[in-house]
Design an enzyme around this catalytic site. Structure first.
Site, PDB file in Angstrom:
ATOM      1  N   GLU A   1       0.815  -1.186   0.017  1.00 41.12           N
ATOM      2  CA  GLU A   1       0.090   0.153  -0.098  1.00 41.12           C
ATOM      3  C   GLU A   1       0.804   1.096  -0.008  1.00 41.12           C
ATOM      4  O   GLU A   1       0.261   2.215  -0.507  1.00 41.12           O
ATOM      5  CB  GLU A   1      -0.740   0.018   1.097  1.00 41.12           C
ATOM      6  CG  GLU A   1      -1.978   0.864   1.037  1.00 41.12           C
ATOM      7  CD  GLU A   1      -1.892   2.615   1.088  1.00 41.12           C
ATOM      8  OE1 GLU A   1      -2.608   3.198   0.750  1.00 41.12           O
ATOM      9  OE2 GLU A   1      -0.825   2.799   2.031  1.00 41.12           O
TER      10      GLU A   1
ATOM     11  N   HIS B   1      -0.335   0.339   6.930  1.00 39.29           N
ATOM     12  CA  HIS B   1      -0.933   1.254   6.069  1.00 39.29           C
ATOM     13  C   HIS B   1       0.057   2.240   5.454  1.00 39.29           C
ATOM     14  O   HIS B   1       1.154   1.782   4.963  1.00 39.29           O
ATOM     15  CB  HIS B   1      -2.400   2.070   6.598  1.00 39.29           C
ATOM     16  CG  HIS B   1      -3.286   2.655   5.668  1.00 39.29           C
ATOM     17  ND1 HIS B   1      -4.282   3.252   6.046  1.00 39.29           N
ATOM     18  CD2 HIS B   1      -3.053   2.865   4.303  1.00 39.29           C
ATOM     19  CE1 HIS B   1      -4.742   3.706   5.200  1.00 39.29           C
ATOM     20  NE2 HIS B   1      -4.064   3.290   3.881  1.00 39.29           N
TER      21      HIS B   1
ATOM     22  N   HIS C   1      -3.518  -0.698  11.867  1.00 42.35           N
ATOM     23  CA  HIS C   1      -4.946  -0.681  12.095  1.00 42.35           C
ATOM     24  C   HIS C   1      -5.166  -2.059  12.547  1.00 42.35           C
ATOM     25  O   HIS C   1      -6.076  -2.826  12.038  1.00 42.35           O
ATOM     26  CB  HIS C   1      -5.696  -0.304  10.671  1.00 42.35           C
ATOM     27  CG  HIS C   1      -5.630   0.947   9.935  1.00 42.35           C
ATOM     28  ND1 HIS C   1      -5.920   1.991  10.654  1.00 42.35           N
ATOM     29  CD2 HIS C   1      -4.958   1.274   8.988  1.00 42.35           C
ATOM     30  CE1 HIS C   1      -5.646   3.286   9.907  1.00 42.35           C
ATOM     31  NE2 HIS C   1      -4.969   2.592   8.804  1.00 42.35           N
TER      32      HIS C   1
ATOM     33  N   ASN D   1      -4.331   7.976   7.756  1.00 41.84           N
ATOM     34  CA  ASN D   1      -4.086   7.081   6.528  1.00 41.84           C
ATOM     35  C   ASN D   1      -2.598   7.145   6.131  1.00 41.84           C
ATOM     36  O   ASN D   1      -2.109   6.093   5.781  1.00 41.84           O
ATOM     37  CB  ASN D   1      -4.949   7.879   5.408  1.00 41.84           C
ATOM     38  CG  ASN D   1      -4.581   7.312   4.076  1.00 41.84           C
ATOM     39  OD1 ASN D   1      -3.844   7.295   3.437  1.00 41.84           O
ATOM     40  ND2 ASN D   1      -6.174   6.654   3.631  1.00 41.84           N
TER      41      ASN D   1
ATOM     42  N   ASN E   1      -5.492  11.973   2.338  1.00 42.62           N
ATOM     43  CA  ASN E   1      -4.746  10.486   2.022  1.00 42.62           C
ATOM     44  C   ASN E   1      -3.522  10.794   2.218  1.00 42.62           C
ATOM     45  O   ASN E   1      -2.849  10.788   3.257  1.00 42.62           O
ATOM     46  CB  ASN E   1      -5.268  10.234   0.813  1.00 42.62           C
ATOM     47  CG  ASN E   1      -5.309   8.581   0.632  1.00 42.62           C
ATOM     48  OD1 ASN E   1      -4.532   8.167   0.292  1.00 42.62           O
ATOM     49  ND2 ASN E   1      -6.514   8.021   0.436  1.00 42.62           N
TER      50      ASN E   1
ATOM     51  N   ASP F   1      -3.856   8.582  -4.244  1.00 41.83           N
ATOM     52  CA  ASP F   1      -3.554   8.100  -2.812  1.00 41.83           C
ATOM     53  C   ASP F   1      -2.170   8.675  -2.076  1.00 41.83           C
ATOM     54  O   ASP F   1      -2.130   9.879  -1.891  1.00 41.83           O
ATOM     55  CB  ASP F   1      -3.370   6.490  -3.235  1.00 41.83           C
ATOM     56  CG  ASP F   1      -3.989   5.745  -2.007  1.00 41.83           C
ATOM     57  OD1 ASP F   1      -3.423   6.174  -0.746  1.00 41.83           O
ATOM     58  OD2 ASP F   1      -4.893   4.909  -1.952  1.00 41.83           O
ATOM     59  N   ASN F   2      -1.333   7.723  -2.380  1.00 46.37           N
ATOM     60  CA  ASN F   2      -0.029   8.166  -1.487  1.00 46.37           C
ATOM     61  C   ASN F   2       0.842   9.042  -2.517  1.00 46.37           C
ATOM     62  O   ASN F   2       0.815   8.937  -3.779  1.00 46.37           O
ATOM     63  CB  ASN F   2       0.730   6.756  -1.269  1.00 46.37           C
ATOM     64  CG  ASN F   2       0.052   6.192   0.043  1.00 46.37           C
ATOM     65  OD1 ASN F   2      -0.436   6.759   0.880  1.00 46.37           O
ATOM     66  ND2 ASN F   2       0.057   4.856  -0.138  1.00 46.37           N
TER      67      ASN F   2
END
Length: 357
Positions: free
Chosen positions: A55, A116, A136, A169, A225, A270-271
């Site tokens: 991820e 994450h 998480h 996140n 994010n 996202d990242n």
């Protein structure tokens, strides 16, 4: 009286139908539903040992890459395994690119480890490398701080929890115990979160954490994010995934953030990773989020990699660097560059090593 009741019921039904219609259209617009998939391939191959997603990926200046793998049971996103997550390391200067699992020592429940977003901090005094991992366990949010020992071991130093770090996140480290983190949801309740999305409530934020204080550093975000920092440490970049933008903040004295601008990217990013040599911003993105929430292996979620050059300037340049319909790579979340090399990670699928030369 009966006629009035019928009128009120009819009005309520009409209002409800109108709201559901509005909600459907709003979610489709935010998700970029049915968007035409941009296709652009690079010379790539799959990284061995990465079977259930990477991820987040981040790379040190010396070419050592860290990969966060095995995210599952998070926001009802697809996953191919419920096994505990792992952290891998990959030396991009070696001829054989084989990610190796890092051994984790210390007081951490590895059976519920669910990594994450990640970030690294290198102490300029003694070159100690600290790895920060968003974790998480049982759908909770906490931050684990590790120290890298040798080439194959992470020693767990600390677990950080705080009410303000409620739906973390991603993270960017600015000291051995200091970081900025994004929250991607405001409510714990799924229905309330969906309502907030439909109503466009920008209630997510960036939180600054240090052992001395914890506070909101920036607000007004639809869904925070990815987060990262410029090579000169002056600017913080935040992906507001639902706004289809990257927000730029200037880092001021006292670890305060001042909003500078937003750069539209036209997709759900996202990242964020930053090229340590050029300062270019690289983003792993989702071209159509509905294919993530309604996963179908016959029509899989695609992958999209975006690069932004000169992001702080008056004329930033946004380009597509990689695009796939999901048959090579599903659900890209990160693109980490290093001197002509590119690592692309995903939520739950595989990871690619690509050449950009």
């Amino acid at each position: 009286m009966a006629a009035l009741q019928k009128s009120l019921i009819a009005a309520a039904v009409a209002a409800l139908a109108a709201f559901f219609g509005f909600a459907f259209l709003k979610i489709n617009r935010l998700s970029l539903a049915s968007r035409e998939m941009p296709v652009k391939h690079l010379k790539c191959h799959y990284l061995p040992n990465i079977e259930y997603g990477a991820e987040d990926i981040t790379i040190l200046k010396d070419g050592l890459a860290f990969l966060s793998t095995g995210l599952h049971d998070y926001l009802d996103l697809p996953s191919f395994s419920n096994e505990p997550g792992k952290i891998y390391v990959l030396d991009l200067l070696q001829p054989k690119l084989i990610p190796e699992e890092l051994q984790i020592k210390g007081d951490l429940d590895l059976s519920s480890f669910n990594p994450h977003g990640i970030g690294v901090y290198t102490d300029e005094g003694d070159d100690t490398v600290y790895l920060f991992v968003v974790n998480h366990p049982q759908r909770k949010s906490q931050v684990e701080i590790f120290r890298l020992v040798g080439e194959d071991t992470l020693v767990h130093l600390k677990t950080v929890t705080h009410p303000m770090l409620h739906s973390v996140n991603d993270i960017v480290a600015v000291g051995p115990e200091h970081f900025y983190a994004t929250n991607d949801h405001y409510f714990h309740n799924t229905a309330l979160n969906l309502l907030a999305v439909i109503l466009g409530l920008p209630w997510c934020n960036v939180v600054y954490y240090s052992p001395e204080e914890v506070r909101e550093a920036a607000g007004g975000i639809q869904s925070g994010n990815g987060i990262n920092i410029s090579p000169d440490k002056r600017y913080i970049y935040v992906s507001d995934i639902l706004d289809h933008e990257v927000d730029v903040f200037e880092r001021l004295d006292g670890e305060r953030l001042a909003y500078v601008k937003s750069v539209p990217v036209g997709t759900l990013c996202d990242n964020i990773e930053v090229d340590h040599m050029t300062g270019d911003v690289w983003l792993g993105c989702h071209p159509d989020a509905t294919k993530l929430s309604n996963f179908d292996p016959k029509d899989p979620p695609g992958s999209e990699i975006i690069k932004i050059k000169n992001i702080v300037s008056d004329q930033p340049v946004v380009t597509l660097e990689y695009g796939d319909d999901g048959h090579e790579l599903m659900g890209s979340t990160v693109a980490a560059p290093y001197e002509g090399k590119l690592l692309i990670g995903t939520i739950f699928h595989k990871a690619l090593y690509c050449s950009t030369k």
